[in-house]
Scaffold this motif. Sequence first.
Motif, mmCIF file in Angstrom:
data_model
loop_
_atom_site.group_PDB
_atom_site.id
_atom_site.type_symbol
_atom_site.label_atom_id
_atom_site.label_comp_id
_atom_site.label_asym_id
_atom_site.label_seq_id
_atom_site.Cartn_x
_atom_site.Cartn_y
_atom_site.Cartn_z
ATOM 1 N N ARG A 261 0.657 -0.968 -0.003
ATOM 2 C CA ARG A 261 -0.022 0.079 -0.193
ATOM 3 C C ARG A 261 0.872 1.258 0.054
ATOM 4 O O ARG A 261 1.692 1.440 1.042
ATOM 5 C CB ARG A 261 -0.926 -0.080 1.235
ATOM 6 N N VAL A 262 0.643 2.259 -0.972
ATOM 7 C CA VAL A 262 1.425 3.145 -1.087
ATOM 8 C C VAL A 262 0.397 4.430 -1.239
ATOM 9 O O VAL A 262 -0.635 4.260 -1.980
ATOM 10 C CB VAL A 262 2.594 3.312 -2.075
ATOM 11 N N VAL A 263 1.139 5.570 -1.161
ATOM 12 C CA VAL A 263 0.284 6.866 -1.270
ATOM 13 C C VAL A 263 1.089 8.116 -2.011
ATOM 14 O O VAL A 263 2.259 7.828 -2.064
ATOM 15 C CB VAL A 263 -0.457 7.351 -0.120
ATOM 16 N N ASP A 280 11.262 3.867 7.917
ATOM 17 C CA ASP A 280 11.740 2.725 8.652
ATOM 18 C C ASP A 280 11.530 1.562 7.577
ATOM 19 O O ASP A 280 10.769 1.606 6.741
ATOM 20 C CB ASP A 280 10.984 2.259 9.852
ATOM 21 N N ASP A 281 12.551 0.759 7.468
ATOM 22 C CA ASP A 281 12.238 -0.274 6.421
ATOM 23 C C ASP A 281 11.327 -0.929 6.688
ATOM 24 O O ASP A 281 10.563 -1.702 5.815
ATOM 25 C CB ASP A 281 13.474 -1.206 6.735
ATOM 26 N N ASP A 282 10.635 -1.419 8.062
ATOM 27 C CA ASP A 282 9.555 -2.018 8.402
ATOM 28 C C ASP A 282 8.280 -1.336 7.823
ATOM 29 O O ASP A 282 7.432 -1.947 7.296
ATOM 30 C CB ASP A 282 9.143 -2.068 9.798
ATOM 31 N N GLU A 283 8.120 -0.113 7.641
ATOM 32 C CA GLU A 283 7.314 0.839 7.345
ATOM 33 C C GLU A 283 7.088 0.625 5.573
ATOM 34 O O GLU A 283 5.930 0.657 5.259
ATOM 35 C CB GLU A 283 7.191 2.161 7.576
ATOM 36 N N MET A 284 8.369 0.370 5.111
ATOM 37 C CA MET A 284 8.345 0.492 3.713
ATOM 38 C C MET A 284 7.710 -0.702 3.118
ATOM 39 O O MET A 284 7.174 -0.973 1.870
ATOM 40 C CB MET A 284 9.722 0.650 3.000
ATOM 41 N N GLN A 285 7.773 -1.738 3.829
ATOM 42 C CA GLN A 285 7.084 -3.196 3.681
ATOM 43 C C GLN A 285 7.392 -3.577 2.258
ATOM 44 O O GLN A 285 6.858 -4.110 1.159
ATOM 45 C CB GLN A 285 5.596 -2.949 3.609
ATOM 46 N N GLY A 286 8.747 -3.266 1.749
ATOM 47 C CA GLY A 286 9.642 -3.869 0.731
ATOM 48 C C GLY A 286 9.284 -3.064 -0.595
ATOM 49 O O GLY A 286 9.536 -3.338 -1.506
ATOM 50 N N VAL A 287 8.539 -1.652 -0.240
ATOM 51 C CA VAL A 287 8.422 -0.805 -1.335
ATOM 52 C C VAL A 287 9.769 -0.066 -1.573
ATOM 53 O O VAL A 287 10.268 0.413 -0.813
ATOM 54 C CB VAL A 287 7.441 0.125 -1.212
ATOM 55 N N GLU A 288 10.176 0.157 -2.804
ATOM 56 C CA GLU A 288 11.534 0.809 -3.142
ATOM 57 C C GLU A 288 11.080 2.142 -3.003
ATOM 58 O O GLU A 288 10.017 2.659 -3.595
ATOM 59 C CB GLU A 288 11.964 0.366 -4.380
ATOM 60 N N PRO A 289 12.205 3.019 -2.524
ATOM 61 C CA PRO A 289 11.819 4.382 -2.427
ATOM 62 C C PRO A 289 11.787 5.069 -3.775
ATOM 63 O O PRO A 289 12.518 4.800 -4.357
ATOM 64 C CB PRO A 289 12.881 4.984 -1.351
ATOM 65 N N THR A 290 10.820 5.648 -3.929
ATOM 66 C CA THR A 290 10.527 6.715 -5.337
ATOM 67 C C THR A 290 10.264 7.916 -4.706
ATOM 68 O O THR A 290 9.627 8.362 -3.730
ATOM 69 C CB THR A 290 9.583 5.936 -6.242
ATOM 70 N N SER A 292 7.769 9.734 -5.780
ATOM 71 C CA SER A 292 6.290 10.242 -5.834
ATOM 72 C C SER A 292 5.548 9.415 -5.105
ATOM 73 O O SER A 292 4.409 9.552 -4.582
ATOM 74 C CB SER A 292 5.699 9.956 -7.160
ATOM 75 N N PHE A 293 6.073 8.156 -4.437
ATOM 76 C CA PHE A 293 5.395 7.427 -3.408
ATOM 77 C C PHE A 293 5.967 7.456 -2.015
ATOM 78 O O PHE A 293 6.920 7.535 -1.960
ATOM 79 C CB PHE A 293 5.179 5.896 -4.025
ATOM 80 N N SER A 294 4.991 7.033 -1.139
ATOM 81 C CA SER A 294 5.355 6.785 0.207
ATOM 82 C C SER A 294 4.511 5.753 0.715
ATOM 83 O O SER A 294 3.359 5.500 0.540
ATOM 84 C CB SER A 294 5.094 8.135 1.025
ATOM 85 N N ALA A 295 5.140 4.807 1.789
ATOM 86 C CA ALA A 295 4.523 3.840 2.292
ATOM 87 C C ALA A 295 3.365 4.284 3.250
ATOM 88 O O ALA A 295 3.278 5.326 3.707
ATOM 89 C CB ALA A 295 5.370 2.879 3.252
#
Length: 703
Positions: A261-263, A280-290, A292-295
């Motif tokens: 889930r990203v916004v 945090d890594d846990d908050e990103m849930q495997g989402v690569e930092p970009t 335009s998106f945030s966990a």
Amino acid sequence: MADKEATVYIVDMGSSMADCHNGRIESNLDWGMRYVWDRISTTVAASRKTWNVGVVGVGTDETDNPLEEGEGYEHISVLQELGPMTMSSLGALRDRVKTSDTQIGDCISAVVLAIEMIEKLTKKLKYNRRIILVTDGEAPMDSSDIDDIAEKLKRSAIQLIVLGVDFDDADFGFKEEDKSSIKEQNEETLRELVEKCDGMYGTMAEAIAELETPRIKTVKPYKTYDGLLTLGDPNVHEDAMAINVERYFKTHKAAVPPASRVVMKTDSNGDASGTMENADDDEMQGVEPTPSFSAVKDARTYKVIDPKAIGGKRDVDFAELAKGYEYGRTAVHISESEFNITKIETVKCFSIYEPFLNMGETGMTIAQKFNDAAALKLSSLIHSLHELESYAVARIVIKDGKEPALILLAPHIEPDFECLYDVPLPFAEDVRNYPFPPLDKVITVHGNTITENHRNLPSKELQDAMNDYVDAMDISSWEMDDEGPALHRINQVVRHRATYPNEPIPPVAAILLKYANPPEDLVARAKSDLEDLIDKASVKKVPPKATAKKDKGEKPKPISGLDIDALLRQPENKRVTIDPNKAISDFKQKMEASDDHAEAEDAIKQMGAIIRDIITKSFGDQDYERAIEHIGVMRDTAIEFEYPDLFNSFIKDFKGRLLSGEFNGDRRVLWWNIKRFKLGLIDSKASEQSKVTAEEAAEFLKK
């Protein structure tokens, strides 16, 4: 097989790659990049840091490579250094891959550059090394050193794969007519290079066609247990058997990739932000930092009813809560100390018991590696089970503290391999026994057995027709897929969206749609058998069901020839009073036989009186479900026969009486059940004849 990979893609970006050939509407570059993007996006989806990707462009406007000082390396650029591939680098690479204004660039020199890139990264370590060349073969190539290059590829254990745009391939059945002499010469050069280094050579059309085929994923063996397999307790009995074994997955469910889930990121002013917030890594849930998106960050609050608090509820800390388990409609709480008592204290073990269904994944147990004594013991057990045609039931605990499982062990013997396959067994609660009458005989109420000439038994002609049809529709010889269509489709869509974020999702591949319907030629071949089966089984069409009052005069003639509705409409057969003991069936018959509004109104009034009587005489909420069922039938029938006004009048009157306590006390909890099952007013959405709006119906249930 090494888990590390180093793959360099060489892409011809010369001006000729902008052309469209052989009826295609996309350029040669875009068409060839279909394969490259699919392979690269698959690597990105795997998220393996040891899978390295590099991309080299040939025929670029500029020259940018480590060997550019040497002769023959002009117009060759390293678009992506050999290393781990991410979504960010995939987006950057996509913008750089485009045709140039030059036709100069030697693909053979690009192969040499790719060899240098791979050797620089991998050194002498164990890697799967691969070079994939995509070209249309229209640019000049220097073939003077292909013998040395081929020897270098073999010595470095690098696999060369050449995929040519419209290259001739006799095995695939493609040949391009009227090709240029330079392309014809280049094809021969590349084919010779591939043959000398034991690589692969093919036409791009074949590679594109194979993209739609689901791929078999090769995985490393995963050890689920490493310890003793025992028969009896070695600590108690001297003759107990104990073998050092290892257990691996034989089959394992391929899970659909999870969605994160990203916004869209926003800055403090509420505008879209172009920088990445710290997370945090846990908050990103495997989402690569970009950019335009945030966990998505979760926040939970817990409230309990407290009449003294503002709003009637107060916040409580999670540590103050107790676990609650639903028992019927009651929540039963169990403290942590009590819950620990219910847990089974298990110790890692794998022991055979003194037999059911495959309920899950399959395991494979072999002897411990480099342990000849264990191999001899396990082989003895396997051969004993095989000779006795027996299985073994075992209890396994993967590691201390884990829940125990019962599995069925089956021997498997091959000339150079022996193991025990296992499948999990169900517990008693998992087994469901459903009694069915026998299919080959009928037992009468007097105990007599009938085996033929009965309406519920198939005749020999019908059995033969069914056998012929089943044989004709046998699909066992059709190709089966080793990976699920649904899983492949999701992966296909994810890869496409990662590569082309602004383009529509591609249609489902034809190879996947073949699982939705039987093969057309098979259906056509079995048509005569089906027609024979229909004839022998006397299959007839079921007449359509009348769904409204206005259709009553248009009902089709019954197959039996006996019109029950006409009989019920006769005055002497009309039911005047509804029996409370069988109110639902009598009510439906009376509504079916009604000829005007007055008769339907009388049926509604009688049913309403029965419902009120049920509630009045109910001991607590004992008969509430029965009353709810009667109200639901009345509401559905009123909609079906287009009398919403009659039901709405009933439910308004019923609500007033219920809330005023007329039904022998306070029974307001019944209204909560009516709200739960949405048995309020019939609005205009449910029936066109209703004058009640959806908002009015919702408000009626709330108050």
